[in-house]
Design a protein around this motif. Structure first.
Motif, short mmCIF file in Angstrom:
data_model
loop_
_atom_site.label_atom_id
_atom_site.label_comp_id
_atom_site.label_asym_id
_atom_site.label_seq_id
_atom_site.Cartn_x
_atom_site.Cartn_y
_atom_site.Cartn_z
N TYR A 199 23.33 51.46 45.57
CA TYR A 199 22.00 50.85 45.45
C TYR A 199 21.64 50.48 44.01
N GLY A 200 22.54 50.80 43.07
CA GLY A 200 22.28 50.47 41.68
C GLY A 200 21.28 51.39 41.00
N PHE A 201 21.04 52.55 41.59
CA PHE A 201 20.09 53.49 41.00
C PHE A 201 20.77 54.34 39.94
N GLY A 202 20.04 54.66 38.89
CA GLY A 202 20.52 55.64 37.92
C GLY A 202 20.44 57.03 38.53
N ALA A 203 21.42 57.87 38.23
CA ALA A 203 21.50 59.19 38.85
C ALA A 203 21.55 60.28 37.79
N LEU A 204 20.77 61.34 37.99
CA LEU A 204 20.79 62.50 37.10
C LEU A 204 21.45 63.66 37.83
N ILE A 233 34.24 51.59 32.19
CA ILE A 233 33.32 52.72 32.19
C ILE A 233 33.22 53.27 30.77
N LEU A 234 32.01 53.51 30.29
CA LEU A 234 31.81 54.14 28.99
C LEU A 234 31.18 55.51 29.19
N LEU A 235 31.84 56.52 28.67
CA LEU A 235 31.36 57.90 28.75
C LEU A 235 31.05 58.39 27.34
N VAL A 236 29.81 58.82 27.13
CA VAL A 236 29.37 59.29 25.81
C VAL A 236 29.16 60.80 25.89
N VAL A 237 29.81 61.54 24.98
CA VAL A 237 29.78 63.01 25.01
C VAL A 237 29.53 63.55 23.61
N PRO A 238 29.07 64.81 23.49
CA PRO A 238 29.03 65.44 22.17
C PRO A 238 30.46 65.56 21.62
N THR A 298 28.47 44.24 28.74
CA THR A 298 27.78 44.98 29.79
C THR A 298 28.79 45.83 30.53
N TRP A 299 28.64 47.14 30.46
CA TRP A 299 29.57 48.07 31.10
C TRP A 299 29.24 48.18 32.58
N ASP A 300 30.27 48.40 33.37
CA ASP A 300 30.02 48.60 34.80
C ASP A 300 29.27 49.91 35.05
N LEU A 301 29.55 50.90 34.22
CA LEU A 301 28.89 52.20 34.35
C LEU A 301 28.84 52.87 32.99
N LEU A 302 27.68 53.40 32.64
CA LEU A 302 27.49 54.14 31.40
C LEU A 302 27.10 55.57 31.77
N ILE A 303 27.86 56.55 31.27
CA ILE A 303 27.62 57.95 31.60
C ILE A 303 27.32 58.72 30.31
N LYS A 329 23.88 53.63 35.60
CA LYS A 329 23.88 54.70 34.60
C LYS A 329 23.83 56.06 35.28
N ILE A 330 24.54 57.00 34.68
CA ILE A 330 24.54 58.38 35.16
C ILE A 330 24.31 59.29 33.96
N ALA A 331 23.48 60.30 34.14
CA ALA A 331 23.25 61.31 33.11
C ALA A 331 23.65 62.67 33.65
N LEU A 332 24.32 63.45 32.82
CA LEU A 332 24.74 64.80 33.20
C LEU A 332 24.07 65.81 32.28
N THR A 333 23.46 66.81 32.85
CA THR A 333 22.87 67.87 32.05
C THR A 333 22.56 69.05 32.94
N GLY A 334 22.73 70.24 32.39
CA GLY A 334 22.33 71.44 33.12
C GLY A 334 20.89 71.82 32.83
#
Length: 654
Positions: A199-204, A233-238, A298-303, A329-334
């Motif tokens: 659906y093209g929604f950003g997910a947390l 896909i672009l993945l950005v991490v510490p 424009t990336w297909d997915l940015l995480i 876009k996807i965001a990961l966090t605890g």
């Protein structure tokens, strides 16, 4: 005076017009002392005509929260829509009551005309974001009539139900090229990511630390790769997690083309981004904030991993990351919210821009929530479809995960610590009494911060504050207590993680622990290279030769590392942020841990440590899991106190 005659009720026969007059007057009659029994359909206003607007009744294509969803207005009676013919009958009938759809309907021409006019004002469509903002009270009603009730149509209601409960999402096959057996909740997480992605929604993805967010994302990415190998896909991490992601990708999805955008000159990085990018490209927040070429496609997915890195909307890093364009876009966090609601807004501004309004609108909304806390429920309901959070304390999720036992250890200061502590508080008191110290000025904040740091260092060891390099164990209550805890651990040849927020303290603790265990352990702080951190984690977990401890600075090693060889965790000093401390604890308490994890949190009795620990505990009970207190929040809280309150809080109570 009313008396009971013993008779039940006297029925009366009325025509429709008379009944309408009687029912309309029933309240006045009862106020006058007459006992009336009126039908339930009148009391509950089932007979009243209302305007209902249904959002998304039929299935349609969605792509993002700005997708337009159709609106369908209708007049309703007792949950049933009125036909055009029935509305015409009501307009032509005399005022009163009329029998329609096997029930009585109130005929009120003025109200009917108002509702019909309101129907004409309803636009044909509204964005999904508008709908969700309206439900949470974040924006004004688009339908002018206050009598209109807007609700989700059957299809949209079903969609939101699936998004809030990943078990309802359609099952997707796990690619055979994923070299791992996913747990049931992890499969649900992959299904949920697939659904929101479609659906093209950003997910947390906000699963508790240690539940395998990395594996779920890599599995989702492998499914995308099988469908579209040319995707980017672009993945950005510490920086500290580069090695971890690289190792996990090689382990779980070895066929996935992978590129590390790090560790080379800016010129070489630019060339690699433009000419040699792979399916999955992993970089750091520092590089993503600087490299213009990442923003030129424009990336297909940015995480974003550890997405709390963009929690502050005002920092340059946050602004630059949000400029990188992506279809999804996807965001990961605890820890999705560490400090206040601006953190939540910032992450959602990245994921689904506009959903929570602009920053100014949301700031005003957050102030209203402080006045009316019941509004938090509406906000939670609004963002729930876009957040997936499972806790490892839920035994139905991970029944084989061992338990975690936490305790706060209240420690007596040594005589030397008490003398230094009291002297530093007296110095602060004298400084605050100076005429040029504004009650809420910059100078006061500086004095408070300096005193807070000094008192915390004195609580650790007097020599940390004084700068001496002796560090006698008997001069520190924490050192003495640490030895009591560690000696039984050494006897059983078990392993421990010791956290401090001070990098300089990690080196001193290393020397002390080496004496207790009779051998050296490992140290990770801000000066430890990223590659070395990964190597240390591997050595520590393999335990080919006994490595009894690892001393870590909270900022450098509080996230990302898997250190399940340890079943003891000690927080030597406190960060005063429950979310950050829990992340650090989760280096040991995660999948793969075979033993119960014992967590000690050191607090010096009667000091600022104990008092702030209690304040934060009380605030956390009030705010639950939506808002936590940060280190900056503790400093701000102290700065806003009166001088008398401040000295009372800092004074040693022993």
């Amino acid at each position: 005076e009313f008396t009971v005659s013993g008779e039940l009720m006297h029925p009366i026969r009325l025509n429709a017009k008379e009944a309408s007059v009687f029912l309309s007057s029933a309240d006045d009659l009862m106020k006058a002392g007459m006992v009336c029994r009126v039908p339930n359909w009148w009391k509950k206003k089932y007979s009243s005509v209302s305007l209902s607007v249904s959002m998304g009744s039929k299935k349609q294509s969605l792509f993002g929260v700005e997708t337009l969803v159709s609106l369908k207005p209708s007049l309703m009676v007792n949950g049933k829509p009125l036909t055009k013919a029935e509305i015409k009958k009501l307009l032509e009938a005399d005022e009163g009551l009329m029998l329609i759809k096997d029930g009585w309907v109130e005929v009120n021409h003025e109200k009917l005309k108002e509702l019909l006019a309101a129907m004409d004002e309803v636009s044909d469509e509204m964005t999904l974001a508008d709908l969700l903002r309206k439900e949470a009270g974040l924006q004004e009603e688009k339908v002018k009539s206050s009598k209109a009730e807007i609700g989700n149509g059957a299809w949209l209601a079903g969609l939101f139900a699936k998004m809030k409960s990943p078990k309802q999402a359609a099952a997707s096959a796990i690619p055979k090229s994923v070299h791992a057996k996913l747990r049931p909740y992890q499969k649900s997480g992959v299904n949920w990511l697939n659904m929101l992605g479609s659906y093209g929604f950003g997910a947390l993805l906000a699963d508790d630390m240690g539940l395998g967010k990395t594996l779920q994302v890599l599995t989702y990415l492998e499914g995308l790769r099988r469908k579209n190998p040319e995707a980017k896909i672009l993945l950005v991490v510490p920086a500290s997690l580069l090695g971890n992601w690289q190792a996990e990708a090689r382990k779980f999805v070895p066929e996935m083309p992978l590129s590390i955008l790090h560790g080379m000159s800016a010129e070489k990085l630019e060339k690699k981004i433009q000419e040699e990018s792979s399916f999955l490209n992993i970089t750091t927040y520092g590089i993503a904030s600087r490299m213009e070429s990442l923003k030129n496609q424009t990336w297909d997915l940015l995480i974003l991993d550890e997405a709390q890195a963009i929690k502050n909307p005002k920092t340059k890093q946050t602004r630059m990351i949000k400029l990188i364009p992506a279809h999804q876009k996807i965001a990961l966090t605890g820890t999705p919210v560490e400090n206040d609601l601006s953190n939540l807004w910032s992450i959602f501004d990245f994921l689904n821009s506009g959903l929570l309004g602009n920053q100014s609108q949301f700031s005003q909304y957050a102030k209203k929530l402080q006045e009316k806390p019941e509004g938090y429920g509406k906000l939670r309901n609004m963002i729930a479809p876009f957040i997936l959070r499972r806790l490892k304390t839920d035994q139905s999720i991970v029944p084989d995960l061992p338990s975690k036992i936490e305790q706060t250890d209240y420690i007596e200061l040594s005589a030397k610590q008490k003398a230094m502590y009291r002297k530093r508080v007296e110095e602060l008191e004298a400084a605050l009494e100076e005429e040029d110290v504004d009650d809420k000025g910059i100078k006061k904040k500086g004095l408070v911060l300096a005193a807070l740091t000094a008192l915390k260092q004195i609580c650790n060891h007097p020599d940390q504050y004084s700068g001496a390099e002796v560090f006698k164990p008997q001069d520190s209550g924490k050192y003495e207590f640490l030895k009591e805890i560690l000696e039984p651990i050494a006897e059983k040849r078990e392993c421990v993680l010791v956290f401090s927020q001070y990098a300089s303290m990690t080196e001193e603790l290393d020397d002390y622990l080496a004496e207790i265990f009779g051998r050296k352990g490992l140290v990770i702080n801000g000066s430890t290279p990223v590659k070395t951190r990964t190597e240390y984690a591997t050595r520590f977990n393999e335990q080919k030769t006994y490595i009894p401890y690892m001393v870590l600075s909270l900022k450098a090693a509080g996230t990302g590392l898997n250190l399940v060889a340890a079943n003891h965790v000690i927080h030597f000093d406190r960060w005063w942020n429950p979310a950050v401390e829990n992340q650090a604890t989760d280096r040991a308490f995660r999948i793969g841990q075979k033993k119960n994890v014992m967590v000690h949190k050191f607090v010096c009795k009667g000091t600022i440590e104990e008092k702030i620990d209690q304040l934060i505990f009380e605030k956390q009970l009030l705010a639950d899991s939506l808002i936590n207190t940060s280190e900056d929040g503790a400093e701000k809280m102290l700065s806003n106190m009166s001088n008398d309150e401040l000295i009372q809080l800092m004074r040693l109570d022993v």
